[in-house]
Design a protein around this motif. Structure first.
Motif, PDB file in Angstrom:
ATOM      1  N   HIS A 163      21.086  22.805  13.917  1.00  0.00           N
ATOM      2  CA  HIS A 163      21.123  22.312  15.296  1.00  0.00           C
ATOM      3  C   HIS A 163      20.576  23.389  16.247  1.00  0.00           C
ATOM      4  CE1 HIS A 163      22.999  20.410  18.964  1.00  0.00           C
ATOM      5  NE2 HIS A 163      23.087  21.687  19.325  1.00  0.00           N
ATOM      6  N   GLU A 164      21.018  24.628  16.049  1.00  0.00           N
ATOM      7  CA  GLU A 164      20.538  25.718  16.912  1.00  0.00           C
ATOM      8  C   GLU A 164      19.047  25.956  16.709  1.00  0.00           C
ATOM      9  OE1 GLU A 164      22.335  26.515  19.273  1.00  0.00           O
ATOM     10  OE2 GLU A 164      24.231  25.728  18.509  1.00  0.00           O
ATOM     11  N   HIS A 167      17.092  23.668  18.712  1.00  0.00           N
ATOM     12  CA  HIS A 167      16.843  24.105  20.098  1.00  0.00           C
ATOM     13  C   HIS A 167      15.612  25.015  20.164  1.00  0.00           C
ATOM     14  CE1 HIS A 167      20.201  22.199  21.943  1.00  0.00           C
ATOM     15  NE2 HIS A 167      21.125  22.902  21.327  1.00  0.00           N
ATOM     16  N   GLU A 199      20.765  17.914  23.697  1.00  0.00           N
ATOM     17  CA  GLU A 199      21.672  18.275  22.605  1.00  0.00           C
ATOM     18  C   GLU A 199      21.590  17.268  21.462  1.00  0.00           C
ATOM     19  OE1 GLU A 199      23.254  20.951  22.102  1.00  0.00           O
ATOM     20  OE2 GLU A 199      22.711  21.828  24.022  1.00  0.00           O
ATOM     21  N   HIS A 255      27.266  17.478  25.235  1.00  0.00           N
ATOM     22  CA  HIS A 255      26.645  17.329  23.919  1.00  0.00           C
ATOM     23  C   HIS A 255      26.621  15.887  23.424  1.00  0.00           C
ATOM     24  CE1 HIS A 255      27.113  21.631  23.996  1.00  0.00           C
ATOM     25  NE2 HIS A 255      26.373  21.724  22.919  1.00  0.00           N
TER      26      HIS A 255
HETATM   27 ZN   LIG Z   1      23.176  22.619  21.189  1.00  0.00          ZN
END
Ligand SMILES: [Zn+2]
Length: 285
Positions: A163-164, A167, A199, A255
């Protein structure tokens, strides 16, 4: 997950155990909770708020350096392997969208860390700082995921890292900058809704990674997808708010709800195509 024996990334910066003299105003644990609570009410990103309170960093990368390279402990190796897999997948997938992939660093830390985005306590959870293109992770978050959020399992942990990295992909393709610009013209509530879509897109991109990692390296075992979906559901804003305060305030979600997070992670997992991750075009995310 069948992660053992796969390539470990060298782009890990191990700052665990590095003690920080914190810049700006010192925030006690209570102060940090207050800022996070304030962020929930105002709908601001707690990380940005914490950075604002603790003052900007003095240089682009003000943090004391750590050891660079794959760590030797099991959890560190796991994180380096997942990072390595995201590197392989995105280097192959992203050119399809007309961009070259540049590998982000993964900074492992304990308790608190200094990034180009400011000083952060581990209490804010894992985060990506677009100013230095690094993912910051306190591995004790995995314990929290298991104990506090009831989401155990290595794939749940891999999803957090992916997930990071999602980004970072948003940063590379310019979506992060577009969202930042658009947010400035919007009311706090609409700006928040936009952040939420960003998100959810990172969740979808995590799914896209898993799809390709599984196709290329047979990474997934039975039960892994369920682990990831359980984690996505457990860290939905509605679930977290209900737990913390007994009720939920959709306007303050940053989120997305459990159902939204599950929907978009599953979408990426099933399609493997970043074009199916357009959370901004969807009528209701
Ligand atoms: Zn995030």
């Amino acid at each position: 997950m069948r992660w053992r024996g796969q390539r470990e990334s060298d782009n890990v910066e191990d700052r665990r155990g590095v003690r920080l003299g914190r810049p700006g105003i010192a925030l006690s644990g209570g102060g940090i909770l207050l800022v996070v609570a304030l962020a929930l009410v105002t709908g601001q990103d707690p990380i940005q708020l914490l950075s604002a309170v603790s003052g900007p960093s003095v240089s682009v990368d003000a943090g004391p350096g750590g050891q660079v390279g794959a760590p030797s402990d099991d959890l560190g190796k796991f994180a380096a392997t997942v990072l390595g897999s995201t590197e392989d997948v995105w280097a192959r997938v992203l050119p399809g969208a007309g961009r070259q992939y540049s590998r982000p660093k993964l900074v492992l830390f304990t308790e608190s860390v200094q990034s180009a985005c400011g000083f952060s306590s581990a209490a804010v959870g894992p985060f990506y700082c677009p100013l230095d293109s690094k993912v910051y992770l306190d591995l004790s978050f995995f314990n929290e995921l298991e104990r506090r959020f009831g989401a155990p399992g290595d794939f749940a942990q891999a999803y957090v890292i992916a997930h990071e990295v999602g980004h970072h992909v948003q940063n590379l393709v310019g979506i992060a900058a577009q969202v930042d610009t658009a947010r400035r013209r919007l009311s706090p509530q609409d700006a928040n809704a936009l952040s939420m879509r960003m998100e959810l897109q990172a969740d979808c991109l995590a799914g896209v990674w898993a799809y390709h990692a599984n196709r290329d390296a047979k990474l997934l075992e039975p039960g892994d997808v369920e682990e990831g979906l359980t984690a996505a559901s457990a860290i939905g804003d509605d679930r977290i708010q209900k737990r913390a305060q007994g009720y939920t305030v959709p306007e303050s979600w940053t989120h997305g709800s459990s159902a939204m997070r599950v929907r978009w992670l599953r979408q990426g997992l099933q399609s493997g195509n970043i074009r199916d991750c357009d959370t901004f075009a969807a009528d209701s995310p």
